[in-house]
Design a protein around this motif. Structure first.
Motif, PDB file in Angstrom:
ATOM      1  N   SER A   1      -2.266  12.686   2.445  1.00  0.00           N
ATOM      2  CA  SER A   1      -0.955  12.224   3.544  1.00  0.00           C
ATOM      3  C   SER A   1       0.265  11.871   2.987  1.00  0.00           C
ATOM      4  CB  SER A   1      -1.251  10.926   4.125  1.00  0.00           C
ATOM      5  OG  SER A   1      -2.911  11.052   4.648  1.00  0.00           O
ATOM      6  N   LEU A   2       0.271  11.440   1.717  1.00  0.00           N
ATOM      7  CA  LEU A   2       1.495  10.847   1.095  1.00  0.00           C
ATOM      8  C   LEU A   2       1.535  11.594  -0.393  1.00  0.00           C
ATOM      9  CD1 LEU A   2       1.126   7.230   1.924  1.00  0.00           C
ATOM     10  CD2 LEU A   2       2.467   8.966   3.119  1.00  0.00           C
ATOM     11  N   VAL A   3       2.917  11.740  -0.938  1.00  0.00           N
ATOM     12  CA  VAL A   3       3.162  12.154  -2.166  1.00  0.00           C
ATOM     13  C   VAL A   3       3.221  10.840  -2.993  1.00  0.00           C
ATOM     14  CG1 VAL A   3       4.432  13.506  -3.768  1.00  0.00           C
ATOM     15  CG2 VAL A   3       4.205  14.555  -1.685  1.00  0.00           C
TER      16      VAL A   3
ATOM     17  N   SER B   1      -3.745  19.146  -5.852  1.00  0.00           N
ATOM     18  CA  SER B   1      -4.286  19.854  -4.732  1.00  0.00           C
ATOM     19  C   SER B   1      -3.316  21.043  -4.575  1.00  0.00           C
ATOM     20  CB  SER B   1      -4.272  19.228  -3.648  1.00  0.00           C
ATOM     21  OG  SER B   1      -3.185  18.815  -2.896  1.00  0.00           O
ATOM     22  N   GLY B   2      -3.885  22.123  -3.852  1.00  0.00           N
ATOM     23  CA  GLY B   2      -2.973  23.276  -3.394  1.00  0.00           C
ATOM     24  C   GLY B   2      -1.716  22.872  -2.533  1.00  0.00           C
ATOM     25  N   ARG B   3      -1.767  21.791  -2.098  1.00  0.00           N
ATOM     26  CA  ARG B   3      -0.606  21.450  -1.108  1.00  0.00           C
ATOM     27  C   ARG B   3       0.175  20.570  -1.969  1.00  0.00           C
ATOM     28  NH1 ARG B   3      -4.311  18.966   4.111  1.00  0.00           N
ATOM     29  NH2 ARG B   3      -5.544  20.988   4.327  1.00  0.00           N
ATOM     30  N   ARG B   4       1.213  19.734  -1.509  1.00  0.00           N
ATOM     31  CA  ARG B   4       2.342  19.189  -2.297  1.00  0.00           C
ATOM     32  C   ARG B   4       1.892  17.780  -2.696  1.00  0.00           C
ATOM     33  NH1 ARG B   4       5.446  15.822   0.861  1.00  0.00           N
ATOM     34  NH2 ARG B   4       4.958  15.639   3.206  1.00  0.00           N
ATOM     35  N   PHE B   5       0.634  17.257  -2.598  1.00  0.00           N
ATOM     36  CA  PHE B   5       0.209  15.927  -2.656  1.00  0.00           C
ATOM     37  C   PHE B   5      -0.129  15.852  -4.115  1.00  0.00           C
ATOM     38  CE2 PHE B   5      -0.535  16.631   1.860  1.00  0.00           C
ATOM     39  CZ  PHE B   5       0.354  15.623   2.313  1.00  0.00           C
ATOM     40  N   ASN B   6      -0.117  14.724  -4.793  1.00  0.00           N
ATOM     41  CA  ASN B   6      -0.725  14.385  -6.052  1.00  0.00           C
ATOM     42  C   ASN B   6      -2.243  13.755  -5.867  1.00  0.00           C
ATOM     43  OD1 ASN B   6       1.671  15.125  -7.334  1.00  0.00           O
ATOM     44  ND2 ASN B   6       2.725  12.958  -7.081  1.00  0.00           N
ATOM     45  N   VAL B   7      -2.974  14.370  -6.514  1.00  0.00           N
ATOM     46  CA  VAL B   7      -4.373  13.656  -6.407  1.00  0.00           C
ATOM     47  C   VAL B   7      -4.844  13.348  -7.861  1.00  0.00           C
ATOM     48  CG1 VAL B   7      -6.991  14.260  -5.603  1.00  0.00           C
ATOM     49  CG2 VAL B   7      -4.984  15.350  -4.574  1.00  0.00           C
TER      50      VAL B   7
END
Length: 359
Positions: free
Chosen positions: A125-127, A44-50
């Motif tokens: 919500s979580l990395v 994702s463009g955030r810091r999370f892994n998807v």
């Protein structure tokens, strides 16, 4: 509209369903030191892994990691991590749990990003990543416990919450040694067919039938905040759970669970656990062997998978500092359904960790 975007190689971010060009996604991953390795990881463009969606990446492709998450060697920078402990040298009946983490990972390819029942969005919500397995010693159980304890000290020192794939239930003892070093005595939600509070079995004090006796002896548990759910089967004395009750544990035998929802029970458990740190330990043999035959010490008349899910979802709001799912034995799991159930229960555990977003 979507086909056009796909043709220009855009990626849908799981968080807000927004699109980023390929170069931008790679840049974001690099800037934030994300463990994503390629676009197939669907960062994702955030810091999370998807994890990659099966809408775009075939489930059967790639090297198996838990839920097809990125693999990391270390827990640094992670909020939670899946970790395997592949041992079965503490078992007293059927072996094979050493292969549990591997098979759980394989079956976890079916998992998707959101919890449809609770609307939890753990990957927003979580990395989270898969950090592989503890390097155990299959020839020396005591040395293995030392290795597990040291590995979990390092994981917990980063602030990461471990989600453990067993392995037999012996592993709960060294894990809780490390957990208690960091958090002090913890509450325990223990879901199992067996109390695992034996003192000595065949002359040995360490094995999958003894971990919680050892934990009590070492002061690792807050005994007034311990509940054991699903206990059943034949025993070596008229009251197999007398010792547990004498320590202050709440014992919920399986007969108290038959033919009913366990949501009311979990309301009481949440009140009992209060705001202190809690560890969740789930032996797959808590479930009836008709649902989960792939385990080492099956007992009839157990919990249903739905009740297992109710127990885990009932832990939402607790200060969970670690979870495990143990005793999956693939050699006795001819359909893979036991490992698949274990993978889903681990996903449910991730969904009830503190700070998880719900829609």
């Amino acid at each position: 509209m979507f086909p056009v975007w796909r043709k220009v190689n855009f990626v849908r971010a799981a968080a807000d369903i927004f699109l980023l060009p390929q170069k931008r996604v790679q840049s974001v991953c690099s800037e934030r030191r994300s463990p994503c390795l390629s676009l197939t990881r669907r960062c994702s463009g955030r810091r999370f892994n998807v994890p990659p969606s099966a809408e775009f990446v075939a489930r059967v492709s790639g090297i198996p990691t838990m839920a097809k998450l990125p693999y990391r060697e270390l827990a640094d920078g992670l909020d939670a991590a899946f970790v395997g402990v592949p041992i079965d040298t503490g078992t007293s009946n059927r072996p094979g749990a050493r292969f549990g983490p591997r098979q759980i990972r394989v079956e976890s390819a079916l998992l998707r990003a959101y919890n449809s029942g609770t609307r939890a969005a753990p990957y927003e919500s979580l990395v989270v990543a898969d950090i592989g397995d503890v390097n155990v010693n299959l020839f020396d159980l005591k040395d293995t416990c030392k290795r597990i304890r040291e590995a979990y000290r390092k994981i917990l020192a980063t602030g990461c919450i471990p989600l453990t794939m067993g392995g037999d239930h012996t592993i709960a003892y060294p894990i809780l040694q490390a957990v208690a070093e960091r958090h002090g005595p913890v509450g325990l939600v223990h879901v199992d067919a067996h109390a695992d509070t034996s003192d000595v079995v065949l002359g040995e004090k360490i094995g999958h039938g003894t971990p919680f006796r050892r934990c009590v002896e070492e002061g690792l548990l807050d005994c007034n905040r311990v509940v054991q759910i699903g206990l059943r089967g034949t025993g070596y004395s008229p009251d197999s759970y007398e010792w547990s009750r004498a320590q202050g544990f709440r014992v919920v035998q399986v007969e108290e669970c038959w033919f009913k929802s366990l949501a009311p029970l979990m309301s009481e458990v949440r009140a009992q656990m209060s705001s202190g740190p809690v560890y969740l330990s789930f032996d797959i043999d808590a479930l009836d062997p008709g649902f989960a035959p792939g385990t080492g010490t099956p007992e009839i008349a157990g919990l249903t998978p739905a009740q297992g899910v109710e127990i885990i979802r009932g832990c939402r709001g607790l200060n969970l500092v670690g979870c495990d799912l143990v005793e999956v034995s693939p050699p006795y799991d001819t359909t893979g359904n036991t490992a698949l159930t274990g993978a889903n229960l681990l996903f449910e555990m991730m969904c009830v960790l503190p700070k998880v977003k719900y829609y």
